[in-house]
Design an enzyme around this catalytic site. Structure first.
Site, PDB file in Angstrom:
ATOM      1  N   HIS A  16      14.608   5.439  -0.548  1.00 43.19           N
ATOM      2  CA  HIS A  16      13.556   6.895  -0.174  1.00 43.19           C
ATOM      3  C   HIS A  16      13.377   6.900  -1.311  1.00 43.19           C
ATOM      4  O   HIS A  16      13.318   6.830  -2.612  1.00 43.19           O
ATOM      5  CB  HIS A  16      14.807   8.211   0.464  1.00 43.19           C
ATOM      6  CG  HIS A  16      15.576   7.855   1.754  1.00 43.19           C
ATOM      7  ND1 HIS A  16      16.476   7.421   1.461  1.00 43.19           N
ATOM      8  CD2 HIS A  16      15.481   8.240   2.914  1.00 43.19           C
ATOM      9  CE1 HIS A  16      17.422   7.491   2.891  1.00 43.19           C
ATOM     10  NE2 HIS A  16      16.480   7.674   3.885  1.00 43.19           N
ATOM     11  N   LYS A  26       1.117  -1.049   0.111  1.00 45.64           N
ATOM     12  CA  LYS A  26      -0.006   0.097  -0.250  1.00 45.64           C
ATOM     13  C   LYS A  26       0.907   1.108  -0.450  1.00 45.64           C
ATOM     14  O   LYS A  26       1.564   1.667   1.231  1.00 45.64           O
ATOM     15  CB  LYS A  26      -0.925  -0.068   1.198  1.00 45.64           C
ATOM     16  CG  LYS A  26      -1.462   0.850   1.569  1.00 45.64           C
ATOM     17  CD  LYS A  26      -3.800   0.084   0.030  1.00 45.64           C
ATOM     18  CE  LYS A  26      -4.593   1.229   0.453  1.00 45.64           C
ATOM     19  NZ  LYS A  26      -4.823   0.939   1.614  1.00 45.64           N
TER      20      LYS A  26
END
Length: 534
Positions: free
Chosen positions: A534, A285
């Site tokens: 990141h 998700k």
């Protein structure tokens, strides 16, 4: 006169040069051109095919006065070809030069380039790849594109069909607006082709930072919007043969969105990380896993992954490392799911998902290799960052036990599993795992202790939803993608029930963290490798 001066003048197609690698549909297209009075000029195998089809065609050698030579390396690099493509039809000096040297106009060119990208993707050797670098093709395409006021330039069969349609509708003429559109596409195509070659060559030389870097791709899909409705977006493919969302076949469901593509890639890379030896499922998700598990069967793995955070799994992406079967498809269909991606699917699974019209089912025919080389690119203001794909791998032999207590065999299995999952979670991250399944995930926090707290809370929420007497973190292991700068995050994992920890090590306070682990009765191993994401 400049090219812009001709923006309203149609291009009359009288002569076409056809020289293609992929000859799909070529004969029918050539036949339509001949029917409209177009003279055909061609090269090598293309000329042979057209002649065998009974079509009148001149060889390029008839224009240049030189035969093809050097195994076809030299055939179109000649003023008779490039002059015919480049000269300005309304420039008296150009016209005089063309007449003086017997150079006839070439009004349409169709070249699809040697299949360099496909050759590289096939794993061909160095020399074979070199021989599949097209020289004359890009040169002709770029010349024709520069003269877009007078030449229609085509790089694929769809371009030719568009030109023929306009010719049929306009008595053999093509609007210059279409020619300009094709010219722009041509420069993008040759740029992407050169990018593929330069990138491949740099990899062959082991050059990780060449003086110039180029990135290219082919439009796979125009997207309705990007991450948000006010952002425009499109999906391009690089030609890399890596199994995944870019190479998958979509069996059903509505069109993939930008977020679907991004999340599906994250999900499939994660199950690829876990390999094919044991059935595995990842539920994603917003590009982060909310549950990952390995088990004896794919349905058991799905159930265990879902149990980690069934709330977040709503509207998520499900990735499997084994073909989807009917029973597993039935269970997945009980939860609203955006995309399912797997190496395959049986007939029962397809029939079950067919009832879910909006659910996308993607089939890949393979798993991505987590150890294979590749690049990751991120844009920044004024440039972009490029780095290797994170293909770092840790095995049991790489682990260093740093505490008084050593992990058990089961804990070692779970530690490596949690470590591989943590690699695919946004940093900072803490992953709790037990018996081959995640039981709590804390992702993307500025502080590592906050990630540990969130993972703990997620585990507590899962227990409450499922009606368990206690969270599954009791007796679990914990993985941290980077070192613990202080003991606090480690102690939070211990308070959640972790008995063993895996982390890179390397902090100036490692001794303090190790002492805290010993005092808490934890086993801890260092990997010597971190996995920031990141």
């Amino acid at each position: 006169m400049t090219d812009a001066a001709h923006s309203g003048s149609p291009v009359r197609i009288r002569r076409a040069l056809l020289s293609v690698s992929d000859k799909t549909g070529l004969v029918d297209q050539a036949r339509k051109l001949v029917a409209m009075g177009v003279e055909l000029v061609s090269t090598g195998g293309t000329s042979k095919l057209l002649k065998e089809a009974g079509l009148p065609v001149k060889d390029v050698a008839d224009l240049t006065g030189f035969p093809e030579m050097m195994d076809g390396r030299v055939k179109t690099l000649h003023p008779a070809v490039h002059g015919g493509l480049l000269y300005l039809r309304d420039n008296p000096s150009h016209v005089k030069d063309a007449e003086t040297h017997g150079i006839g106009a070439i009004d349409l060119i169709y070249v699809n380039l040697y299949p360099f990208e496909a050759t590289v993707a096939s794993g061909a050797d160095f020399e074979t790849c070199i021989e599949n670098i097209d020289i004359g093709g890009p040169a002709m395409l770029r010349a024709a594109a520069k003269n877009g006021a007078f030449v229609a330039v085509c790089t694929d069969g769809g371009d030719v069909d568009a030109v023929i349609a306009d010719m049929e509708a306009n008595d053999g003429n093509v609007p210059v607006a279409l020619c300009r559109k094709l010219a722009a596409k041509t420069y993008a195509r040759t740029a992407a082709y050169d990018a593929a070659i330069s990138g491949w060559y740099a990899r062959q030389l082991g050059d990780t930072a060449p003086d110039w870097a180029a990135i290219g791709g082919k439009l796979q899909q125009s997207l309705r919007y990007g991450e948000n409705p006010h952002q425009k977006a499109a999906f391009y493919v690089s030609g890399e043969a890596r199994p995944g969302v870019a190479t998958a076949k979509q069996l059903q469901g509505k069109e993939l969105s930008y977020n679907n593509i991004n999340d599906t890639d994250a999900a499939y890379e994660l199950v690829g990380e876990l390999g094919a030896e044991t059935p595995a499922v990842a539920i994603i998700k917003h590009a982060n896993p909310c549950g990952v598990a390995q088990a004896g069967s794919i349905i058991e793995a799905y159930r265990a992954a879902l149990a980690c955070d069934s709330t977040s799994a709503f509207g998520g992406i499900v990735a499997l490392n084994r073909p989807l079967d009917g029973p597993t498809a039935e269970e997945i269909s009980q939860v609203f799911t955006e995309v399912v991606i797997a190496p395959g699917a049986d007939a029962d699974a397809e029939a079950i998902f067919a009832k879910k019209k909006n659910l996308r089912l993607l089939i890949t025919e393979g798993l991505p290799d987590p150890a294979s080389p590749g690049h990751f690119v991120k844009t920044v203001a004024g440039g972009f960052l490029m780095q290797d794909r994170d293909f770092g791998r840790i095995t049991r032999a790489d682990l260093k036990v740093v505490t008084k207590i050593a992990p058990t065999e089961q804990q070692l299995d779970d530690l490596l599993f949690a470590w591989r999952v943590a690699k695919h979670v946004k940093s900072n991250t803490i992953v709790y795992a037990k018996d081959g399944a995640t039981v709590g995930i804390g992702a993307g926090q500025m502080s590592r202790i906050d990630s540990a707290r969130i993972a703990t809370r997620k585990a507590e929420d899962a227990a409450e939803v499922a009606g368990w007497s206690e969270p599954k973190t009791k007796g679990c292991v914990a993985a941290s993608d980077a070192f613990f700068p202080f003991p606090d995050g480690l102690l939070q994992a211990a308070s959640a029930g972790a008995l063993a920890v895996i982390q890179p090590g390397g902090s100036i306070r490692d001794d303090e963290v190790i002492a805290a682990a010993d005092e808490a009765g934890l086993a801890m191993v260092f990997t010597g490798m971190r996995h920031f994401r990141h």
